[in-house]
Design a protein around this motif. Structure first.
Motif, PDB file in Angstrom:
ATOM      1  N   GLY A  97       0.835  -1.197   0.000  1.00  0.00           N
ATOM      2  CA  GLY A  97       0.000   0.000   0.000  1.00  0.00           C
ATOM      3  C   GLY A  97       0.867   1.243   0.000  1.00  0.00           C
ATOM      4  O   GLY A  97       1.863   1.311   0.719  1.00  0.00           O
TER       5      GLY A  97
ATOM      6  N   ALA B 182       0.852   5.621  -0.084  1.00  0.00           N
ATOM      7  CA  ALA B 182       0.174   6.918  -0.068  1.00  0.00           C
ATOM      8  C   ALA B 182       0.620   7.703  -1.276  1.00  0.00           C
ATOM      9  O   ALA B 182       1.817   7.924  -1.462  1.00  0.00           O
ATOM     10  CB  ALA B 182       0.552   7.666   1.204  1.00  0.00           C
TER      11      ALA B 182
ATOM     12  N   PRO C 238      -0.373  10.748   3.724  1.00  0.00           N
ATOM     13  CA  PRO C 238      -0.445   9.511   4.498  1.00  0.00           C
ATOM     14  C   PRO C 238      -1.887   9.136   4.817  1.00  0.00           C
ATOM     15  O   PRO C 238      -2.769   9.994   4.840  1.00  0.00           O
ATOM     16  CB  PRO C 238       0.348   9.859   5.755  1.00  0.00           C
ATOM     17  N   PHE C 239      -2.104   7.848   5.042  1.00  0.00           N
ATOM     18  CA  PHE C 239      -3.473   7.366   5.296  1.00  0.00           C
ATOM     19  C   PHE C 239      -3.533   6.674   6.655  1.00  0.00           C
ATOM     20  O   PHE C 239      -2.527   6.185   7.161  1.00  0.00           O
ATOM     21  CB  PHE C 239      -3.924   6.426   4.181  1.00  0.00           C
ATOM     22  N   ASP C 240      -4.742   6.598   7.210  1.00  0.00           N
ATOM     23  CA  ASP C 240      -4.842   6.047   8.570  1.00  0.00           C
ATOM     24  C   ASP C 240      -5.196   4.554   8.548  1.00  0.00           C
ATOM     25  O   ASP C 240      -5.452   3.970   7.503  1.00  0.00           O
ATOM     26  CB  ASP C 240      -5.843   6.849   9.413  1.00  0.00           C
ATOM     27  N   ARG C 241      -5.247   3.995   9.719  1.00  0.00           N
ATOM     28  CA  ARG C 241      -5.454   2.562   9.878  1.00  0.00           C
ATOM     29  C   ARG C 241      -6.839   2.126   9.368  1.00  0.00           C
ATOM     30  O   ARG C 241      -6.980   1.049   8.784  1.00  0.00           O
ATOM     31  CB  ARG C 241      -5.271   2.189  11.366  1.00  0.00           C
TER      32      ARG C 241
ATOM     33  N   LEU D 103      -6.701   1.713   5.690  1.00  0.00           N
ATOM     34  CA  LEU D 103      -5.955   0.486   5.392  1.00  0.00           C
ATOM     35  C   LEU D 103      -6.861  -0.721   5.563  1.00  0.00           C
ATOM     36  O   LEU D 103      -6.901  -1.620   4.696  1.00  0.00           O
ATOM     37  CB  LEU D 103      -4.737   0.408   6.335  1.00  0.00           C
ATOM     38  N   ASP D 104      -7.635  -0.773   6.651  1.00  0.00           N
ATOM     39  CA  ASP D 104      -8.527  -1.906   6.893  1.00  0.00           C
ATOM     40  C   ASP D 104      -9.601  -2.020   5.806  1.00  0.00           C
ATOM     41  O   ASP D 104      -9.895  -3.103   5.311  1.00  0.00           O
ATOM     42  CB  ASP D 104      -9.184  -1.779   8.283  1.00  0.00           C
TER      43      ASP D 104
ATOM     44  N   LEU E 237      -8.071  -3.464   2.676  1.00  0.00           N
ATOM     45  CA  LEU E 237      -7.778  -4.896   2.811  1.00  0.00           C
ATOM     46  C   LEU E 237      -9.054  -5.724   2.628  1.00  0.00           C
ATOM     47  O   LEU E 237      -9.041  -6.781   1.992  1.00  0.00           O
ATOM     48  CB  LEU E 237      -7.135  -5.181   4.175  1.00  0.00           C
TER      49      LEU E 237
END
Lengths: 241, 241, 241, 241, 241, 241
Positions: free
Chosen positions: A204, A206, A210-213, A216-217, A220
């Protein structure tokens, strides 16, 4: 909510076609299409393994990825003429090889080498993930070719592999980005999974910030669902071998 | 539970040293050490930008990574002598550049280019993540150099960047793998994060067999915590500029 | 009489530091400093010799010289990226190898190869002579490494080697030129000598206009004296092995 | 005292022939022969100078040296086919260019470039010194060509250049070594001198073991005398221009 | 009717000179001149054959063609420095090798390799056909060299080979074009024939507009007559071996 | 009389298919099939011409030919990875470009460049002639593309181009050789003709032994008839544009 260029839902794959046996000479071959993205994959079997592996009793699987000069919107120079393979090409070749090796039992393969050539005839985003998805099918055919000649020491395939791109476009997580979506994405991710639903590779990046959790979840989840759907399409393509 | 070679806890970083100003000529320079891994980073500022960006008013940041031939346990051939840069080198150079560009405001940088040369003097695992962590500090110094000469159009740094490797070794998730751990890892992941705790790049790879979502989550936790610790060390190194 | 930039007398060396064991993996390693010039030298031992020498019972010693891109005042492009090693690099690598081979007994070395990698971390004139001077020390350590493992057929070192640059600047012969002196020199000479005070290599070049025999003699005197001093520093660095 | 293979005295040159105008197209051309060594030299004049020198009002002189594959006793591979120019080739090209530039007044040459191509048709030792000696004559003809077209800003030649090899063979200092002597030499030296008897370049190398100051002095004497003789042959060849 | 620049009749060859033994080391060598075109050819014999032919009992003949940088009216860059052999060079090397192999009995040659190096010293049109014509003579000498050492398994030459260029200039078919004629030709053809008057290679190209069958026939006639004349000159050159 | 592998008469073409518009991005594209030989051709239009032609008011047409690694019976290494384009590839690229330029009016094309990329997806003999035949159709489409945008200064196509291979196999002249026939051929010829029935290029090669004039005439007849048939197929493919 953004409406996608081609009217797809955010969690929807493009039309995916897997045509086996597109080439006469190769031990396995696939023309894989994800929408307008079209990759020709040839699996070449050779007896023996690279020098550093000789006498080990173990096989080898590797891959080379390339784009035809006019697969893209504007023509690119050939890497053969530039005299060097670019960083992006190298990186994708390595990713494809690594992904397929994750489901290979080298012992069962015996001292045979399978090379997967993935040549992009037309590019519209997701060429590396289409390559992996198609290459697994060509690999399965090449393994069959070896099996029918009694050249295997067992079952070399420990599972299947599928891959898909996901990303955040206009704030929304989306599955299987086409070129214009990819170019506009804030986050870009490639998910490679086994048919059993486990991860083989997650990358992954950016693109803007930047990207947060949570993001990301979400990605996924979306990627996992896409890989499940692709696994079914692979099974269908390989049915009745 | 496995006991690590050097007695560290699984969630513990190696000794990290960040020495600024190691070179006399470079606009920013850092010798960064993660245990025995030692990378020399030079930030070079040049007026102007690559051709394709000229007249845009925007700056550029890029990176080149390389290993000295005897940075490794056995000597490797020089890429200059082989006449081509290897796939791994290319891939890491691209990763470092991309990671740093995630915290750059090109407008504020103005039409200036900063090149981060990351030369591995000694390799003991984690050279790419050590490079990113050290390169941020050299970049900050190069930005200061530009600021003191009134060559900036604003504050080009929108945040800081740190990176660390994590992996599963002998079934256990571990932080900051040394070479022997890395070679034995079942899963290998690099996590690049901003100082604000968001993701810039996540690259996870199954080395032996595919991994599940729980493992992925454990590694992301471990990597996030490592990046927080590294961010503090960067702040300390840069304190009192 | 010209006064030198750093206040040295015309026949005075810069501060010379020889730090042994700077690397953990190499069989011999030295960080050598002549003022601001800083070269990292790794001696790598491998069993066996190049193909053209196999079965001869004779060993081999060779060298590769390179500069980090930002060792210089302004950044230079990497030779790995240019895809070819430049003429100057080749020439210096050959000079270093030839100089060290002048004190090697190949028979005593047995079929072992020692490669001396000389990587210039920072350049301020005299990088080739600093490399030779430091490489001899790294070579001596690598020979010790072989001796302790009983891999030698005798004593392969028939002497020591040191080297220094001399030149005529502003009409005055001077020892150990720094970069600004070197750039202004009318005559430029490199003198490589054995510890016994004999010549191994003499290379003198008229930079502006031809020079006479008296000037040549003055430079040879100055260079000889410099090599004697460097030989003593090498002995001191190696004392108590 | 050793008797030389071809019966020459130790301080005697081989038969030297300088044939001007061997090529129809080149602005200056020479076939130079030192015994069996035969080098074809073409001087090419082009208006303008390399990019880094543009607008300076100064000219440029450079050289490229190469050997035909079968100039040597056994055939060597072509550097064009190997895809890279070897270290020795580079080194000699640089030496020839440097030597000729020592007698050039760039201001008087104006923004013109002269390239001296020295292609060895047959090699029997001393190819680099024969190249320099012949190249000076071709250069003089190219300068005449410019003069006759009123393209000069003055007299660009500040002197003449000749070069010869000397060495110690079987303990005896000898002038102008042929291949078998060169292969057996204990010390090998190239001496480049101006017509006025001053040094332009001196390169002495211990082939087997280091040499003392007396030997160095003997070789310098022998080389100086050889250059004086060659200067006369150049003058004779150029007489009556 | 056009009058040719040098007053020749349209079906007349230029002055052709074939000088054997121009080099001391090569097993066969020829300086061939077609008017101002001058090519130096060296035939090098080596025991053994390329890897892919080992153990077959069959020999091999190949060729490499190249131009010196100042063989042409304006200087061309060296292919060794460009780092790649151009398409035209490759094409001509292949043509020469193929043409000579047409008269070789590999069995009779035994496991020996003959390489024909054709280096153009001066180019004035027809360098490839001059190379083939001269290379046959050098090849014959190299075969003699093998014969005198009893290294042959029979007579490897099954015939002789000659070649000439023909073309249509100003509407008229002409034999053996010089550079200015070649540059102005509407049709350009190379004819390679055996001494027995049969075709080995025919390559005709429309330079401006397509040509009809009558033109093709005229050119074939002219070329055949030219090859007959060249065959006689080759026989004369080789007479009294 | 030999019976051909696929039962064709000696003067019969294989099944030829010309599929236009196979690619979405290219200004002209064709998938051309001669039996099992399959070549993908993309015509790319760019405004402007190469540097050496700028400001002339004239256009340019060029071509690049390449084979996918597994287009052949056994896999070949990629030229991008070998770092150099082979002689055969170069030669064919040059032939295709030259053949198409024979029917181009550069003035009418204006300062536009058309690049024809011919990538062999599957090879079964005659890839260069199939490429030329298909490339003409893609070129015609690219010219249409320019015409519809009013970017032409007239009609750039002065005719059409088709090409076919002929050869002598087992003593019999045959049209359009497949791979096994080509490998066994005693004489091999490629004939490129205009739609008006004139020659653009004729290349005949003796594979085993020289051939006589009668054979040459037979092959020219056969090739001419083949080109007439291919011209009709091209017209049919382009009908109704």
């Amino acid at each position: 909510m953004t409406i996608r260029a081609d009217g797809r839902a955010n969690d929807q794959l493009r039309d995916v076609k897997i045509t086996r046996g597109w080439l006469d000479h190769a031990e396995g071959s696939v023309l894989v299409e994800f929408g307008h993205t079209r990759v020709l994959i040839a699996a070449s079997v050779t007896e023996g393994v690279p020098r550093w592996r000789k006498g080990s009793g173990l096989g080898w699987v590797t891959s080379e990825y390339a784009m035809l000069p006019r697969s893209t919107h504007t023509r690119s120079d050939r890497e053969s003429i530039k005299g060097r393979v670019g960083g992006r090409t190298h990186e994708i070749s390595r990713l494809i090889g690594r992904s397929l090796r994750a489901v290979i039992d080298y012992q069962a393969l015996g001292e045979n080498t399978i090379v997967l050539d993935c040549d992009v005839l037309q590019a519209d985003g997701g060429t590396r993930t289409a390559s992996i998805t198609g290459a697994y099918v060509a690999l399965a055919d090449a393994v069959d070719w070896l099996r029918h000649r009694n050249l295997l020491a067992g079952e070399p395939l420990t599972g299947s592999v599928a891959a898909v791109s996901v990303g955040v476009v206009g704030g929304d997580p989306m599955l299987d980005l086409c070129y214009t979506e990819d170019a506009a994405a804030e986050v870009d991710m490639n998910v490679v999974m086994s048919g059993a639903g486990e991860f083989i590779e997650v990358q992954g990046t950016a693109e803007g910030k930047p990207f947060d959790r949570t993001t990301l979840d979400d990605l996924l989840e979306l990627g996992s669902a896409g890989c499940v759907a692709l696994t079914r399409l692979q099974e269908k393509a390989l049915a009745g071998r």
